[in-house]
Design a protein around this motif. Structure first.
Motif, PDB file in Angstrom:
ATOM      1  N   LEU A   1      -3.152  -3.216  -1.820  1.00 55.04           N
ATOM      2  CA  LEU A   1      -3.207  -1.766  -1.620  1.00 55.04           C
ATOM      3  C   LEU A   1      -4.447  -1.436  -0.797  1.00 55.04           C
ATOM      4  O   LEU A   1      -5.546  -1.915  -1.106  1.00 55.04           O
ATOM      5  CB  LEU A   1      -3.244  -1.024  -2.966  1.00 55.04           C
TER       6      LEU A   1
ATOM      7  N   VAL B   1      -5.167   3.795  -0.754  1.00 56.10           N
ATOM      8  CA  VAL B   1      -4.019   4.682  -1.000  1.00 56.10           C
ATOM      9  C   VAL B   1      -4.507   5.985  -1.641  1.00 56.10           C
ATOM     10  O   VAL B   1      -5.145   5.965  -2.694  1.00 56.10           O
ATOM     11  CB  VAL B   1      -2.982   3.984  -1.916  1.00 56.10           C
TER      12      VAL B   1
ATOM     13  N   LEU C   1       1.185  -0.110  -7.322  1.00 55.81           N
ATOM     14  CA  LEU C   1       0.570   1.219  -7.369  1.00 55.81           C
ATOM     15  C   LEU C   1       0.971   1.952  -8.644  1.00 55.81           C
ATOM     16  O   LEU C   1       0.130   2.566  -9.314  1.00 55.81           O
ATOM     17  CB  LEU C   1       1.001   2.024  -6.139  1.00 55.81           C
TER      18      LEU C   1
ATOM     19  N   LYS D   1       4.411  -0.842  -3.856  1.00 61.88           N
ATOM     20  CA  LYS D   1       4.757   0.394  -4.590  1.00 61.88           C
ATOM     21  C   LYS D   1       4.758   0.202  -6.112  1.00 61.88           C
ATOM     22  O   LYS D   1       4.280   1.068  -6.845  1.00 61.88           O
ATOM     23  CB  LYS D   1       6.073   0.998  -4.080  1.00 61.88           C
TER      24      LYS D   1
END
Length: 227
Positions: free
Chosen positions: A24, A27, A50, A47
């Motif tokens: 990541l 973000v 996250l 995703k």
């Protein structure tokens, strides 16, 4: 009162096997209360990673996460465990129901964990949640007696048990056929409209994502569009 249910600020995440890989990259985004937001991107774009960070289940990251305007990064595991139970409902691709338990008992689990109400009160609340999904007649069945679509309905009822601030969902329709996928999506839309519920849903299904209020698009660990 803040409109934001959850906010991510400059989240970085690394994996260390075998070498150091950044999954990541800074973000940042927020989800407002009452919003139905999908997170899309190719497999491996970060995703689900996250979602685990936002849901407080992964605490090994750089950056900051705010839930209901409170900084939750760096809090103790006991604090986060209670926060998860109080403020976050989970719906996964696999429903994770306990097969030996009845449908009603499965829905009650988050309430029992929170330990703030009597068993009688919890049974009443769980029954009310099952009624939303027309599953009240199945309350005393064992979870393993249900079809796939019914199990997913029960898992959504369970996610609503403590009236969470936000529901986080990882590929909720990934294990279902088109009919049941549409049904689950219909339920999500309904609880957003009727109960002003906030939902953050990771999906690879473009058709589903296009029906949400907004889509956050990810690529190579970065947010490339906020929808």
């Amino acid at each position: 009162m803040s409109k934001k249910a959850i906010e991510a600020k400059k989240i970085k995440k690394y994996f260390f096997s075998p070498g150091k890989t950044q999954v990541l990259k800074e973000v940042s985004f927020s989800v407002n209360k009452g919003e139905f937001v999908s997170v899309m991107g190719k497999s491996g774009c970060g995703k689900s990673t996250l979602l685990y960070i936002l849901s407080t289940m992964d605490t090994d990251y750089e950056g900051e996460v705010f839930l209901d305007d409170k900084l939750i990064t760096g809090q103790s595991s006991n604090y986060l465990s209670r926060l998860r139970n109080e403020k976050i409902g989970f719906v996964f691709q696999f429903h994770y129901l306990i097969h030996e338990f009845s449908v009603l008992e499965n829905v009650m689990i988050p309430g029992l964990k929170l330990n703030e109400k009597s068993r009688e009160e919890l049974e009443h609340i769980a029954m009310e949640k099952l009624k939303i999904f027309d599953m009240q007649d199945h309350a005393l069945k064992k979870a393993n007696q249900l079809s796939g679509g019914q199990k997913q309905r029960v898992s959504i009822a369970r996610a609503l048990m403590n009236n969470p601030l936000i529901i986080m969902s990882d590929e909720p329709t990934g294990n279902l056929d088109k009919k049941n996928s549409d049904m689950v999506f219909g339920i999500f839309s309904e609880i957003v409209q009727e109960f002003q519920q906030t939902i953050l849903m990771v999906t690879h299904d473009q058709e589903l994502a296009s029906k949400t209020d907004r889509t956050i698009l990810m690529e190579d660990g970065m947010v490339i569009s906020h929808g």
